[in-house]
Scaffold this motif. Sequence first.
Motif, PDB file in Angstrom:
ATOM      1  N   UNK A 168       0.827  -1.201   0.067  1.00 25.83           N
ATOM      2  CA  UNK A 168      -0.051   0.082   0.015  1.00 25.83           C
ATOM      3  C   UNK A 168       0.988   1.289   0.108  1.00 25.83           C
ATOM      4  N   UNK A 169       1.994   1.123   0.845  1.00 21.48           N
ATOM      5  CA  UNK A 169       2.660   2.537   0.649  1.00 21.48           C
ATOM      6  C   UNK A 169       3.415   2.592  -0.682  1.00 21.48           C
ATOM      7  N   UNK A 170       4.098   1.791  -1.220  1.00 20.57           N
ATOM      8  CA  UNK A 170       4.421   1.742  -2.448  1.00 20.57           C
ATOM      9  C   UNK A 170       3.402   2.256  -3.555  1.00 20.57           C
ATOM     10  N   UNK A 171       2.131   1.925  -3.480  1.00 20.27           N
ATOM     11  CA  UNK A 171       1.259   2.602  -4.465  1.00 20.27           C
ATOM     12  C   UNK A 171       1.268   3.879  -4.342  1.00 20.27           C
ATOM     13  N   UNK A 172       1.472   4.742  -3.202  1.00 22.48           N
ATOM     14  CA  UNK A 172       1.513   6.178  -3.146  1.00 22.48           C
ATOM     15  C   UNK A 172       2.923   6.514  -3.133  1.00 22.48           C
ATOM     16  N   UNK A 173       3.980   5.859  -3.744  1.00 28.01           N
ATOM     17  CA  UNK A 173       5.409   6.401  -4.008  1.00 28.01           C
ATOM     18  C   UNK A 173       5.869   6.809  -2.577  1.00 28.01           C
ATOM     19  N   UNK A 174       5.530   6.073  -1.557  1.00 27.22           N
ATOM     20  CA  UNK A 174       6.210   6.260  -0.215  1.00 27.22           C
ATOM     21  C   UNK A 174       7.382   5.487   0.019  1.00 27.22           C
ATOM     22  N   UNK A 175       8.546   6.085   0.480  1.00 28.43           N
ATOM     23  CA  UNK A 175       9.855   5.307   0.517  1.00 28.43           C
ATOM     24  C   UNK A 175       9.686   4.118   1.592  1.00 28.43           C
ATOM     25  N   UNK A 176      10.130   2.907   1.299  1.00 29.85           N
ATOM     26  CA  UNK A 176      10.087   1.950   2.193  1.00 29.85           C
ATOM     27  C   UNK A 176      11.676   1.226   2.332  1.00 29.85           C
ATOM     28  N   UNK A 177      12.054   1.271   3.520  1.00 27.67           N
ATOM     29  CA  UNK A 177      13.284   0.821   3.746  1.00 27.67           C
ATOM     30  C   UNK A 177      13.294  -0.098   4.773  1.00 27.67           C
ATOM     31  N   UNK A 178      13.885  -1.456   4.425  1.00 32.07           N
ATOM     32  CA  UNK A 178      13.984  -2.676   5.333  1.00 32.07           C
ATOM     33  C   UNK A 178      15.292  -2.792   5.754  1.00 32.07           C
ATOM     34  N   UNK A 179      15.585  -2.758   7.065  1.00 29.08           N
ATOM     35  CA  UNK A 179      17.049  -3.001   7.635  1.00 29.08           C
ATOM     36  C   UNK A 179      17.313  -4.301   7.539  1.00 29.08           C
ATOM     37  N   UNK A 180      18.536  -4.593   7.508  1.00 26.28           N
ATOM     38  CA  UNK A 180      19.102  -6.059   7.662  1.00 26.28           C
ATOM     39  C   UNK A 180      18.787  -6.515   8.996  1.00 26.28           C
ATOM     40  N   UNK A 181      18.764  -7.817   9.477  1.00 19.69           N
ATOM     41  CA  UNK A 181      18.648  -8.183  10.803  1.00 19.69           C
ATOM     42  C   UNK A 181      18.323  -9.501  11.038  1.00 19.69           C
ATOM     43  N   UNK A 182      17.697 -10.010  12.146  1.00 16.23           N
ATOM     44  CA  UNK A 182      17.595 -11.480  12.565  1.00 16.23           C
ATOM     45  C   UNK A 182      16.177 -11.892  11.774  1.00 16.23           C
ATOM     46  N   UNK A 183      16.598 -13.229  11.162  1.00 15.73           N
ATOM     47  CA  UNK A 183      15.578 -13.873  10.391  1.00 15.73           C
ATOM     48  C   UNK A 183      15.819 -15.500  10.697  1.00 15.73           C
TER      49      UNK A 183
END
Length: 224
Positions: A99-114
């Motif tokens: 939904x955020x990308x539909x409105x050209x909102x910047x999305x940033x995913x940090x690396x970390x635990x998985x």
Amino acid sequence: MPGKLYLVPTPIGNLEDMTFRAIRVLKEVDLILAEDTRTSAPMLKHFEINQKVFSHHQHNEHQSSNEIVKFLLEGKNIALISDAGTPAISDPGFYLVREALKFDIAVECLPGATAFVPALVNSGFPTDKFCFEGFLPLKKGRQTRYKFLADEDRTIILYESPHRLLKTLDEMATYFGAERQISVSRELTKMFEETVRGTVAEVKTYFETHPVKGEFVVCVAGKS
């Protein structure tokens, strides 16, 4: 200017796995979205993170995403965390990101635990190619999925809960064969971390006489 949506991984057990960057981002954003605010509260308190925290989980994800997007468009910076690990990996997050990308909102995913990464590396199975299945369907489509995966030649990674583990191992014996090699990791990064390797039959025998507690990651050798 619109704000930014941050996806921030949190420790899957050991708090020492929290990154400096994750702590900084959580302290700087305008608000934090948590899968369960009661679960995240001790972790946030430990790192002296005092931002406002709101609930964002699988049952309200569609409804709350609309409000969150409005906040982002107003210029708010928002961080999403799950109970443990990286948001959107078998946890809420995908819908909000879309939904955020539909409105050209910047999305940033940090690396970390998985959880699946250390389980895969610990398994001893090939890591150059693998498929992550997460949790298999509980009922409808489960048998079909097993039949499809039976011929998969890449390493297969599954998540499983403790009360379904033995049943799942029974099903694997049926669809993959009792001699298929698997590696089962539980309580990763925690005090009682354990990885059990062997055939499906051997691992099932082990867990029939040992505690079946914690969250499980099951790695299955691809069909040779």
